[in-house]
Design an enzyme around this catalytic site. Structure first.
Site: not given
Ligand code: GCV
Length: 711
Positions: A200-201, A327, A372, A396, A401, A423, A429
């Site tokens: 993924e990514r 998610e 968000r 993060k 994101d 992170e 991405e």
């Protein structure tokens, strides 16, 4: 035997330069235009021969390698030093356990090396810990030597890589006095690899882990990987995707755990600890239980048994990474429990084995707040103090994101009792993936040097994650990196720099992006000063260039589902907070997300001077303008331009700079080996085209609201 530069360049797999034979130096440094092709496999561990004058000095200083230890780690130190020196000096350097002479490079610990013990440095080494080291000239048995000493074997390995880096970057080694210890304890990368081989990514081919062949067949690339990781001080990896969806569940099974253990055994002597992402519902999905409620005693027992099973196979297993209630992943909230209650049941299972739970704060349930950006802070600060001591919260860098630019996440400095690890994402991405040249060292330096003011001035994010703001018992820095089976590991040769920078910053979050870039260039491409300076400048400007042609002035998430191409018009989809319109809010009145105290007061999540700085239009850096403020198209920027004209200028500048970047790279033909030069040049063609497409699509879209000309 004569070793030529062509032999060096043509040498095969990482770590098998294969020049450890007796011989002498006759290799000529070829003209740059004759450089043979390189494919990037060896990353920054090419150990290219330095300029002849420097090579002569190095040869005089290092005439022998003595590593007295005999464990697998000591063997690695011996082989690494021997191969690297032979490659750089273009002559074999005697490498052994005994027979120390003048000019030796002596590497070891007081426990495994009488020579190192004889130095009497034990107290100084103890202060640096098992991963720290000293590199210094010394006298042993009457012989002048260079010593690389550590209290622990891994420290000796890290010290060896440091010493080799100095040589590979053309630094003097005669009068060294290096004392180092890592500032962060868990220095990790996360892989988002699925069991079916996809990532993924991931933008560099299939997963490195060949599950069908494991545990019986160990791809030599696993060793190369471990060596690369250790060379920059990384000491842990999560090998599977945080989205532990149904096809990924078997990783936790009796069939797969021995495969994981086989990989872990390759990594162990390099100091890389294995971690796994886990699905919070595992007691149900693989345990066959009726519930995964963390407060259910049967569930707690199931996790304890699973932990015991894992540790029986891997006694040094690092722990679990969990993406819960995010998610679509299951989590404790499915049972009316908190993130702390969820994390703690896993923490209790791992505690007897000294393992950690790394619990991600990447949560954004929309019942928490309409914005968000605000949600994770609200959820996690409520729980501060409620987590078990072996739980870390992984946050993060920004509150959305991995956008090209976000302010630092307010959870840095915001959690007083719970260790917070950072992170970041090397896999690009949202940053042109493996097609655009974007060096992220600058972005991470900006993030790490942001002052949270949690305990007054100087409480930077770096200090917070080092445990120097609150005394965290465990500290960490993580990068989502996603190397794959592409020959060059990362897709784009320059994406390698982001893996490198993530490792160097995990070791020392205070390092400067330009220093890291220069090290990387010298080891990866060339030590010639002019191209080094040119490439460093290009790298240092690359993120700002990317921002200009994609999301300047604090814009974010103007992107479609592939997270690559522009899609400002995107307003539909499964979630509002995955769409561009939600973030830019463009209309005829203006553009931007009002997160000021007059808006939704996201700024209130920061400590007062930071809050006020972002809140006040006069002090909010324009780089963050539309992240915090909603403004009319006619708003005047600091340079007097209207907001609309300013936007147009940023996009045009970005496109011009992308073109200039391509021209600069073209001018390096001959200074860079042809294959890598061409591969980068081809990608820069794509980047230039994409930059213009970004500008045109975004400005055309916004123009319908601004109703002003594109001047
Ligand atoms: C692994 C973003 C990415 C997802 C990723 C997620 C996460 O939403 O697009 O691919 O999932 O972040 O970090 O969990």
């Amino acid at each position: 035997m004569t070793i030529t530069r062509r032999d060096f360049m043509a040498a095969g797999a990482l770590g098998t330069v294969g020049l450890c034979v007796t011989g002498h130096l006759t290799g000529q440094v070829l003209e740059a235009r004759d450089l043979p092709p390189e494919d990037g496999y060896r990353l920054w561990l090419r150990y290219a021969p330095p300029a002849p004058a420097m090579a002569a000095r190095y040869r005089a200083a290092v005439r022998q390698v003595i590593v007295e230890g005999y464990t697998p780690t000591s063997q690695i130190v011996r082989t690494e030093a021997g191969n690297a020196l032979a490659s750089m000096l273009q002559a074999a350097v005697p490498t052994s356990q005994t027979g120390l002479n003048a000019g030796a490079l002596v590497i070891g610990t007081p426990a495994n090396s009488p020579a190192i013990r004889s130095l009497g440095w034990t107290r100084e080494l103890d202060a640096l810990g098992a991963e720290g080291y000293i590199i210094r000239p010394a006298t042993i048995g009457g012989h002048a030597v260079i010593a690389i000493a550590s209290q622990g074997e891994l420290g000796a390995l890290y010290g060896t890589f440091h010493f080799l880096r100095l040589m590979a970057t053309g630094q003097p080694i005669g009068a060294l006095n290096q004392r180092e210890r890592p500032k962060v304890m868990l220095r990790m990368i996360n892989h988002w690899d699925n069991l079916n081989g996809t990532i993924e990514r991931g933008y560099a081919g299939a997963s490195l882990w060949k599950w069908n062949d494991l545990p019986g067949t160990l791809d030599p690339r696993y060793t190369d990987y471990a060596r690369v990781m250790a060379s920059i001080g990384l000491n842990g990896a999560v090998i599977n995707n945080v989205n532990v969806n149904v096809p990924n569940l078997p990783i936790f099974s009796a069939e797969y755990l021995p495969k994981v253990a086989a990989l872990a055994s390759v990594w162990r002597p390099y100091g890389i600890r294995m971690y796994l992402s886990v699905n919070f519902s595992s007691p149900v999905t693989i345990g066959g239980m009726k519930t995964a409620d963390p407060l259910d005693p049967g569930v707690a027992a199931w996790w304890r048994t699973k932990a015991d099973e894992i540790y029986a196979l891997m006694p040094d297993f690092g722990g679990f990474l969990v993406k819960a209630n995010s998610e679509g992943q299951p989590g404790p909230k499915d049972y009316g429990r908190t993130h702390a209650e969820g994390a703690n049941v896993l923490a209790d299972a791992l505690a007897p084995h000294k393992g950690n739970v790394i619990w991600r704060a990447f949560v954004y349930d929309d019942d928490i707040d309409p914005d968000r950006a605000k949600r994770a802070y609200i959820e996690f600060t409520r729980l501060d103090g409620k987590f078990k001591p072996n739980v870390l919260v992984q946050v993060k860098n920004g509150p959305i994101d991995f956008q090209p630019r976000e302010p630092f996440h307010p959870l840095f400095g915001g959690m007083k009792h719970t260790p917070v690890l950072a992170e970041v994402q090397a896999t690009q991405e949202y940053m042109g993936q493996a097609k655009h040249l974007v060096y992220l060292g600058t972005m991470w330096e900006e993030f790490l040097q942001s002052d949270t003011w949690a305990k007054g001035k100087g409480s930077t994010v770096a200090k917070a994650i080092e445990g120097a703001v609150e005394p965290y018992s465990v500290t960490g820095f993580v990068s989502v990196t996603n190397p794959g089976q592409d020959r060059n590991w990362c897709g784009h040769h320059f994406s390698q720099a982001n893996w490198y920078a993530a490792g160097r910053l995990a070791w020392n979050p205070e390092l400067k992006a330009d220093q890291i870039a220069e090290e990387w260039i010298r080891m990866t491409f060339t030590n010639d000063p002019a191209p080094v300076a040119t490439i460093r400048d290009l790298m240092m400007r690359s993120r700002e260039i990317y921002l200009n042609y994609t999301m300047p002035l604090g814009l974010h998430h103007l992107i479609g589902g592939n997270h690559y191409a522009p899609m400002p018009q995107n307003s539909g989809g499964p979630r509002r907070d995955w769409t561009a319109v939600y973030y830019h809010q463009a209309s005829t009145e203006g553009i931007g997300f009002d997160r000021s105290s007059k808006g939704d007061n996201y700024v209130g999540q920061y400590f007062p001077p930071v809050r006020d700085m972002f809140d006040n239009l006069a002090t909010c850096p324009e780089t963050y303008l539309l992240f915090f403020h909603r403004l009319p198209w006619t708003y005047r920027l600091k340079n007097g331009q209207t907001l609309w004209n300013g936007l147009v200028s940023h996009y045009n500048q970005g496109v011009r700079d992308a073109e200039a970047m391509r021209a600069t790279w073209q001018s390096l033909a001959g200074a860079i080996d042809p294959q890598r030069h061409k591969e980068v040049a081809d990608r820069l063609d794509i980047q230039v085209k994409d930059a213009a497409a970004w500008r045109d699509q975004i400005l055309t879209y916004f123009q319908q609201f601004s109703k002003m000309d594109r001047v």
